[in-house]
Design an enzyme around this catalytic site. Structure first.
Site, PDB file in Angstrom:
ATOM      1  N   LYS A 114     -15.495   6.437  20.009  1.00 55.83           N
ATOM      2  CA  LYS A 114     -15.635   4.886  19.233  1.00 55.83           C
ATOM      3  C   LYS A 114     -14.121   4.567  18.738  1.00 55.83           C
ATOM      4  CE  LYS A 114     -20.530   4.558  18.669  1.00 55.83           C
ATOM      5  NZ  LYS A 114     -21.458   4.305  17.995  1.00 55.83           N
ATOM      6  N   LYS A 206     -22.046   6.509  29.180  1.00 50.80           N
ATOM      7  CA  LYS A 206     -23.348   6.516  28.611  1.00 50.80           C
ATOM      8  C   LYS A 206     -23.829   4.787  28.833  1.00 50.80           C
ATOM      9  CE  LYS A 206     -24.121   6.687  24.237  1.00 50.80           C
ATOM     10  NZ  LYS A 206     -25.259   5.906  23.894  1.00 50.80           N
ATOM     11  N   LYS A 209     -25.364   0.457  23.352  1.00 50.85           N
ATOM     12  CA  LYS A 209     -25.554  -0.744  22.844  1.00 50.85           C
ATOM     13  C   LYS A 209     -24.611  -1.671  22.549  1.00 50.85           C
ATOM     14  CE  LYS A 209     -28.921   0.559  19.418  1.00 50.85           C
ATOM     15  NZ  LYS A 209     -28.359   1.409  18.581  1.00 50.85           N
TER      16      LYS A 209
HETATM   17  P1  ATP Z   1     -24.122   2.676  19.529  1.00 48.95           P
HETATM   18  O1  ATP Z   1     -23.431   2.257  21.158  1.00 48.95           O
HETATM   19  O2  ATP Z   1     -24.114   1.596  18.620  1.00 48.95           O
HETATM   20  O3  ATP Z   1     -23.593   3.955  19.250  1.00 48.95           O
HETATM   21  P2  ATP Z   1     -26.402   3.583  21.166  1.00 48.95           P
HETATM   22  O4  ATP Z   1     -26.773   3.005  22.096  1.00 48.95           O
HETATM   23  O5  ATP Z   1     -25.614   4.715  21.155  1.00 48.95           O
HETATM   24  O6  ATP Z   1     -25.514   2.415  20.241  1.00 48.95           O
HETATM   25  P3  ATP Z   1     -27.759   4.657  18.790  1.00 48.95           P
HETATM   26  O7  ATP Z   1     -28.656   3.735  17.603  1.00 48.95           O
HETATM   27  O8  ATP Z   1     -26.186   5.166  18.368  1.00 48.95           O
HETATM   28  O9  ATP Z   1     -27.514   3.820  20.123  1.00 48.95           O
HETATM   29  O10 ATP Z   1     -28.656   5.808  19.010  1.00 48.95           O
HETATM   30  C1  ATP Z   1     -30.068   5.842  18.814  1.00 48.95           C
HETATM   31  C2  ATP Z   1     -30.882   6.982  19.596  1.00 48.95           C
HETATM   32  O11 ATP Z   1     -30.747   6.743  20.930  1.00 48.95           O
HETATM   33  C3  ATP Z   1     -30.048   8.467  19.637  1.00 48.95           C
HETATM   34  O12 ATP Z   1     -31.119   9.422  19.449  1.00 48.95           O
HETATM   35  C4  ATP Z   1     -29.289   8.450  20.761  1.00 48.95           C
HETATM   36  O13 ATP Z   1     -29.071   9.728  21.185  1.00 48.95           O
HETATM   37  C5  ATP Z   1     -30.166   7.844  21.916  1.00 48.95           C
HETATM   38  N1  ATP Z   1     -29.454   7.288  23.018  1.00 48.95           N
HETATM   39  C6  ATP Z   1     -28.443   6.261  22.917  1.00 48.95           C
HETATM   40  N2  ATP Z   1     -27.824   6.088  24.126  1.00 48.95           N
HETATM   41  C7  ATP Z   1     -28.549   6.879  24.772  1.00 48.95           C
HETATM   42  C8  ATP Z   1     -28.528   6.949  26.209  1.00 48.95           C
HETATM   43  N3  ATP Z   1     -27.752   6.559  27.053  1.00 48.95           N
HETATM   44  N4  ATP Z   1     -29.431   7.889  26.825  1.00 48.95           N
HETATM   45  C9  ATP Z   1     -30.139   8.804  26.140  1.00 48.95           C
HETATM   46  N5  ATP Z   1     -30.358   8.479  24.896  1.00 48.95           N
HETATM   47  C10 ATP Z   1     -29.625   7.506  24.030  1.00 48.95           C
HETATM   48 MG    MG Z   2     -24.927   5.731  19.575  1.00 50.11          MG
END
Ligand code: ATP
Ligand code: MG
Length: 344
Positions: A114, A206, A209
């Protein structure tokens, strides 16, 4: 020492909730309600480790809350709230900043990813993110944490922090009548075919968001046409699907789509391949569009309904925060005694 089983997990209000969040986390949250007491948190303190527009953040907090409820979390039976309403998270995080070692945090890959090349300019909060995450879990002395694969390393750090706190303060913990451990070592729950949903544009990244390209992910708020278009445009290779999982090795995009299908259908990748082995991607993608739309449309509709009622969502969060705070305040009293602070 035996700890009462308790589930804790969180989702950041950082933008568009996507299929990865649903399959890797929220869908598991829903299932765990059957067997456990659960605390589900909209982690807004985590969100501001990268810039969030104050005019947008409330909408994002309410949207995650709506998603929790729309996916089937019952905020009356379980606790649903936003992190910043329970100050004990930040308070315990400070103590954990003094327990965790720099060397431990320096190994965290999420910070490296990040912060990117401009590390000098990353917030201190982004670096300390994992100690706050440990506090989120341990302020409730939670024992089980459903997360996606990307959070495994942070969970291991939470266990290290709990262990070091228990060791450093062992005499004080025993003197308070808390036995030989005050904090449990929380267990990650990372299972099933979609623990790491990948980008639709690049099978090595991955789904996130914070990824700028909207084409990389399926958002929980996408309409039917958008979902169909994104899946049909998803990157694949030219070969038909294999019959066995071994045939998915070194085919990350194929592996990802098969994993998504399996998770949505509540089955295994092996099962999906038994059904679709030899199929061309055009055929498989049509089936995947149909399944994704069938599963996400009801959630999407319910989210829309819920986000329109801001007062109701805010009441859910206020009620959850009040119930969470009782538990967190109780932990903090003992933590302060263990550390040796004088308190009222
Ligand atoms: P950011 O990019 O802002 O970190 P994010 O998509 O990683 O957003 P988070 O809010 O950080 O979302 O994570 C929320 C939950 O979703 C966590 O348990 C994380 O492990 C899970 N998660 C996030 N992305 C994935 C993915 N691509 N596949 C499976 N689980 C995910
Ligand atoms: Mg995340």
């Amino acid at each position: 020492m035996a700890f009462k089983p308790l589930v804790f997990s969180g989702v950041q209000p950082t933008g568009n909730l996507h299929l990865g969040n649903y399959l890797g986390a929220i869908k598991k949250f829903v299932a765990l309600q059957e067997s456990h007491e659960c605390i589900y948190c909209v982690v807004d303190l985590h969100a501001i480790t990268v810039w969030q527009d104050p005019a947008e953040l409330p909408r994002a907090i309410r949207e995650v809350t709506a998603a929790f409820i729309a996916c089937g979390i019952d905020p009356k039976k379980q606790i649903v709230f936003n992190q910043s309403q329970v100050a004990e998270h930040a308070e315990l995080a400070w103590i954990f900043n003094c327990v965790a070692r720099l060397g431990w945090l320096n190994r965290m890959t999420q910070f490296k990813e990040k912060a990117g090349k401009d590390r000098e300019n990353a917030s201190v909060g982004l670096y300390a993110y994992p100690t706050l995450m440990a506090a989120d879990i341990l302020v409730y002395r939670a024992t089980h944490v459903p997360v996606g694969e990307d959070q495994k390393q942070h969970l291991e750090l939470s266990r290290d922090i709990a262990q070091k706190f228990n060791n450093d303060f062992d005499k004080s913990i025993a003197a308070r009548g808390c036995g030989d451990a005050f904090f449990p070592l929380p267990e990650p729950l990372i299972q099933g075919p979609a623990t790491r949903v990948m980008s639709l544009r690049d099978g090595t990244r991955k789904m996130s968001k914070s990824e700028p390209s909207d084409q990389s992910r399926i958002n929980l708020t996408d309409d039917v046409d958008t979902i169909a278009l994104k899946i049909r445009r998803a990157k694949t290779d030219p070969d038909p699907l294999p019959h066995e999982q071994k045939g998915l090795e070194s085919r990350p995009e194929a592996d990802n789509l098969v994993g998504i299908y399996a998770a949505l259908a509540d089955t295994s990748k092996a099962d999906v391949l038994r059904q679709f082995g030899d199929a061309q991607f055009s055929t498989f993608k049509n089936a995947l569009v149909e399944l994704t739309v069938a599963k996400l449309s009801p959630i999407n509709a319910e989210m829309r309904r819920l986000v329109a009622d801001t007062a109701h969502l805010d009441a859910v969060l206020a009620d959850g925060a009040a119930r969470a705070q009782v538990l967190a305040a109780d932990t903090m009293k003992t933590v302060k005694d263990i550390v040796g602070f004088v308190r009222r």
